[in-house]
Design a protein around this motif. Structure first.
Motif, mmCIF file in Angstrom:
data_model
loop_
_atom_site.group_PDB
_atom_site.id
_atom_site.type_symbol
_atom_site.label_atom_id
_atom_site.label_comp_id
_atom_site.label_asym_id
_atom_site.label_seq_id
_atom_site.Cartn_x
_atom_site.Cartn_y
_atom_site.Cartn_z
ATOM 1 N N ALA A 33 -17.389 55.410 34.264
ATOM 2 C CA ALA A 33 -17.869 53.626 34.281
ATOM 3 C C ALA A 33 -18.699 53.072 34.996
ATOM 4 C CB ALA A 33 -16.298 53.192 34.792
ATOM 5 N N SER A 34 -19.168 52.124 34.344
ATOM 6 C CA SER A 34 -20.523 51.937 34.792
ATOM 7 C C SER A 34 -20.479 50.328 34.710
ATOM 8 C CB SER A 34 -21.718 52.730 34.779
ATOM 9 O OG SER A 34 -22.149 52.471 33.305
ATOM 10 N N PRO A 35 -21.339 49.408 34.666
ATOM 11 C CA PRO A 35 -21.943 47.981 33.978
ATOM 12 C C PRO A 35 -22.082 48.669 32.553
ATOM 13 C CG PRO A 35 -23.315 48.301 35.702
ATOM 14 C CD PRO A 35 -21.842 49.992 36.175
ATOM 15 N N SER A 36 -22.915 49.455 32.019
ATOM 16 C CA SER A 36 -22.671 49.370 30.395
ATOM 17 C C SER A 36 -21.697 49.511 29.437
ATOM 18 C CB SER A 36 -24.045 50.360 30.238
ATOM 19 O OG SER A 36 -24.034 51.700 30.685
ATOM 20 N N ILE A 37 -20.827 50.262 30.494
ATOM 21 C CA ILE A 37 -19.364 50.578 29.828
ATOM 22 C C ILE A 37 -18.811 49.019 29.946
ATOM 23 C CG2 ILE A 37 -17.502 50.221 31.582
ATOM 24 C CD1 ILE A 37 -16.730 53.309 30.198
ATOM 25 N N PHE A 38 -18.737 48.090 29.983
ATOM 26 C CA PHE A 38 -18.421 47.065 29.769
ATOM 27 C C PHE A 38 -19.043 45.800 28.643
ATOM 28 C CE2 PHE A 38 -14.964 44.278 33.242
ATOM 29 C CZ PHE A 38 -14.746 45.368 33.117
ATOM 30 N N LEU A 82 -25.858 34.582 29.824
ATOM 31 C CA LEU A 82 -24.669 33.657 29.933
ATOM 32 C C LEU A 82 -24.362 35.040 28.576
ATOM 33 C CD1 LEU A 82 -22.401 31.571 28.319
ATOM 34 C CD2 LEU A 82 -24.694 30.958 26.499
ATOM 35 N N GLY A 83 -25.198 35.901 27.660
ATOM 36 C CA GLY A 83 -24.503 36.786 27.346
ATOM 37 C C GLY A 83 -23.366 37.695 27.768
ATOM 38 N N ALA A 84 -24.309 38.061 28.961
ATOM 39 C CA ALA A 84 -23.540 39.186 29.888
ATOM 40 C C ALA A 84 -21.757 38.705 30.242
ATOM 41 C CB ALA A 84 -24.056 39.733 31.311
ATOM 42 N N GLY A 85 -22.332 37.553 30.703
ATOM 43 C CA GLY A 85 -20.831 37.230 30.787
ATOM 44 C C GLY A 85 -19.565 37.011 29.555
ATOM 45 N N LEU A 86 -20.108 36.390 28.558
ATOM 46 C CA LEU A 86 -19.816 36.539 27.602
ATOM 47 C C LEU A 86 -18.900 38.078 26.564
ATOM 48 C CD1 LEU A 86 -20.979 33.239 25.335
ATOM 49 C CD2 LEU A 86 -18.903 33.921 26.643
ATOM 50 N N ALA A 87 -20.145 38.818 26.976
ATOM 51 C CA ALA A 87 -19.368 40.447 26.696
ATOM 52 C C ALA A 87 -18.189 40.900 27.151
ATOM 53 C CB ALA A 87 -20.768 41.321 26.509
ATOM 54 N N ALA A 88 -18.327 40.396 28.809
ATOM 55 C CA ALA A 88 -17.444 41.013 29.923
ATOM 56 C C ALA A 88 -16.173 40.214 29.048
ATOM 57 C CB ALA A 88 -18.081 40.847 31.446
ATOM 58 N N ILE A 89 -16.291 39.395 29.938
ATOM 59 C CA ILE A 89 -14.615 38.540 28.617
ATOM 60 C C ILE A 89 -14.072 39.332 27.575
ATOM 61 C CG2 ILE A 89 -14.268 36.162 28.376
ATOM 62 C CD1 ILE A 89 -15.934 34.223 30.159
ATOM 63 N N MET A 90 -14.909 38.749 26.490
ATOM 64 C CA MET A 90 -14.562 39.536 25.500
ATOM 65 C C MET A 90 -13.725 41.957 25.230
ATOM 66 S SD MET A 90 -17.635 38.506 23.180
ATOM 67 C CE MET A 90 -17.024 39.558 21.049
ATOM 68 N N VAL A 91 -14.245 42.494 26.552
ATOM 69 C CA VAL A 91 -14.194 43.479 26.392
ATOM 70 C C VAL A 91 -12.834 43.064 27.681
ATOM 71 C CG1 VAL A 91 -14.337 45.762 28.053
ATOM 72 C CG2 VAL A 91 -16.540 44.271 26.402
ATOM 73 N N LEU A 146 -10.507 40.413 27.733
ATOM 74 C CA LEU A 146 -9.276 40.366 26.324
ATOM 75 C C LEU A 146 -8.979 41.017 25.487
ATOM 76 C CD1 LEU A 146 -10.683 36.704 25.588
ATOM 77 C CD2 LEU A 146 -9.051 37.003 26.870
ATOM 78 N N LEU A 147 -10.164 41.739 24.538
ATOM 79 C CA LEU A 147 -9.746 42.918 23.887
ATOM 80 C C LEU A 147 -9.333 43.988 24.443
ATOM 81 C CD1 LEU A 147 -12.826 43.415 21.616
ATOM 82 C CD2 LEU A 147 -10.677 42.940 21.386
ATOM 83 N N GLY A 148 -9.564 44.213 25.845
ATOM 84 C CA GLY A 148 -8.364 45.291 27.221
ATOM 85 C C GLY A 148 -7.137 44.903 26.711
ATOM 86 N N ASP A 197 1.851 46.512 25.606
ATOM 87 C CA ASP A 197 0.993 47.296 27.959
ATOM 88 C C ASP A 197 0.631 46.310 28.185
ATOM 89 O OD1 ASP A 197 3.045 49.560 26.641
ATOM 90 O OD2 ASP A 197 1.446 50.719 26.231
ATOM 91 N N GLY A 198 -0.943 45.520 27.738
ATOM 92 C CA GLY A 198 -1.510 44.492 28.497
ATOM 93 C C GLY A 198 -2.629 45.204 29.173
ATOM 94 N N LEU A 199 -3.209 44.820 30.275
ATOM 95 C CA LEU A 199 -4.489 44.889 30.068
ATOM 96 C C LEU A 199 -4.503 47.045 31.039
ATOM 97 C CD1 LEU A 199 -7.405 45.347 30.699
ATOM 98 C CD2 LEU A 199 -7.283 44.545 33.242
ATOM 99 N N SER A 200 -5.498 47.859 30.361
ATOM 100 C CA SER A 200 -5.332 49.901 30.944
ATOM 101 C C SER A 200 -5.824 50.110 30.925
ATOM 102 C CB SER A 200 -3.559 49.772 29.884
ATOM 103 O OG SER A 200 -4.061 50.257 28.723
ATOM 104 N N PRO A 201 -6.730 50.948 31.892
ATOM 105 C CA PRO A 201 -7.863 51.966 32.004
ATOM 106 C C PRO A 201 -8.278 52.431 30.518
ATOM 107 C CG PRO A 201 -6.571 52.692 33.518
ATOM 108 C CD PRO A 201 -5.132 51.351 32.881
ATOM 109 N N ILE A 202 -7.481 52.978 29.997
ATOM 110 C CA ILE A 202 -7.997 53.431 28.407
ATOM 111 C C ILE A 202 -8.329 52.587 27.287
ATOM 112 C CG2 ILE A 202 -5.892 54.010 27.300
ATOM 113 C CD1 ILE A 202 -8.955 56.104 27.257
ATOM 114 N N LYS A 203 -7.506 50.820 27.875
ATOM 115 C CA LYS A 203 -7.736 49.760 26.840
ATOM 116 C C LYS A 203 -9.390 49.930 26.648
ATOM 117 C CE LYS A 203 -4.019 47.838 25.222
ATOM 118 N NZ LYS A 203 -3.473 46.789 25.626
#
Length: 338
Positions: free
Chosen positions: A93-98, A129-138, A140-142, A147-153
């Protein structure tokens, strides 16, 4: 694996050694460049500034700003990477994975193509702004599903959004090739030509997130023992994860907004640090800050000499070191699973 510095006294010694490396790297960033500058001249530029001296002006404006920005970005990316690996329980994992890098770049390209933004300050805020929204979307999707938030999701969500944003970005650049030159800075990643005026607006967010990461060290240690154990010890795991996500967004998002897409710092440094001090995040986080800043400073210095008189994008320099390391970590992980 036994850490290199198992005892507290050795860990403190390691911090002091790291600070010395950081100081040397910072000095190298100020002294070395296309315009050779001696150590004596650099010191005089701060002690006895001469407005008529070109070298003094270069040292106190361009190189000092560049060194400060590289230090802040390097430290921020390394801390963000360490927290992401703890949050996702994924050593790759690294910032690009988010999707942070891809989200920031997509917003910058969109603003450039459709709204004709060309001010670096405006584009910086758009990237943030784009970085923040992208992380929030990840996030929420995860979190979808029973099961809620999980590492693989969260890893799959990040990979999917990264691919989506990257595809959209490439499509927009094909439509308007003239915009490519304006966004090359964010694509390749660089601290060249950046001034402190670009860092100051996002610095409070990054400093606040950095301080919060230090305070979360013990909570992260408990969280990494396992969700059930952490809850059994009375930890509010959801709150800790949300705080960790906020820290990642502000540190990585601010770094991308100022320096563009600089990869692998958040991947390499946490692994190196864990080999030195073990898995205690109360030590991992300060070590990551020091070694992350040092690594990016050295990468920036190297980038000035590779293709002189031009400069190599700093993101390319970190990728040259990080790509082989990424392959090594991946192969080691596969071997451990066999």
């Amino acid at each position: 694996m036994q850490p290199l510095f198992p005892r507290t006294s050795l860990k403190i010694l390691g911090l002091l050694i790291g600070l010395c490396i950081l100081f040397i790297s910072f000095v190298m960033s100020i002294v070395f460049g296309q315009t050779p500058t001696s150590m004596k001249t650099a010191i005089n530029a701060f002690v006895n500034f001469d407005e008529s001296s070109t070298e003094h002006i270069i040292v106190t404006t361009t190189r000092l700003s560049r060194a400060v920005i590289a230090s802040v970005i390097g430290a921020s990316l390394a801390i963000a990477g360490a927290l992401m690996q703890a949050l996702t329980r994924n050593p790759l994992a690294s910032p690009s994975i988010f999707g942070i890098n891809a989200g920031a770049l997509f917003f910058v390209v969109t603003a450039t193509v459709f709204f004709s933004f060309n001010s670096l300050i405006h584009l910086m805020w758009i990237a943030f702004l784009g970085a923040g929204l992208a992380a929030i979307m990840v996030f929420l999707l995860g979190s979808l599903g029973r099961d809620g938030l999980s590492p693989i999701k969260i890893v799959l969500a990040g990979a999917a959004l990264t691919a989506l944003f990257s595809s959209f970005t490439q499509g927009l650049l094909v439509i308007d090739e003239q915009s490519l030159e304006g966004v090359l800075f964010w694509i390749g990643g660089s601290v060249a030509g950046r001034t402190l005026d670009m860092l100051v607006p996002v610095l409070p967010f990054m400093l606040g997130a950095g301080i919060l990461s230090f305070l979360l060290g013990n909570s992260i240690n408990i969280l990494t023992t396992g969700e059930d154990i952490a809850k059994g010890l009375g930890q509010k795991t959801i709150l800790v994860k949300i705080l960790m996500g906020m820290v990642i967004v502000f540190l990585a998002g601010g770094s991308v907004a100022v320096g563009g897409s600089i990869g692998f710092i958040g991947l390499i440094v946490p692994h190196i640090v864990r080999g030195i001090v073990g898995i205690d995040y109360r030590w991992i986080i300060p070590y990551c800050a020091i070694f992350g800043a040092s690594l990016l400073l050295l990468a920036d210095v190297s980038a000035r000499f590779v293709i002189m008189p031009e400069e190599m994008p700093i993101g390319v320099m970190t990728a040259m070191v990080g790509a082989p390391f990424f392959i090594y970590i991946a192969r080691r992980g596969f071997r451990n699973n066999e």
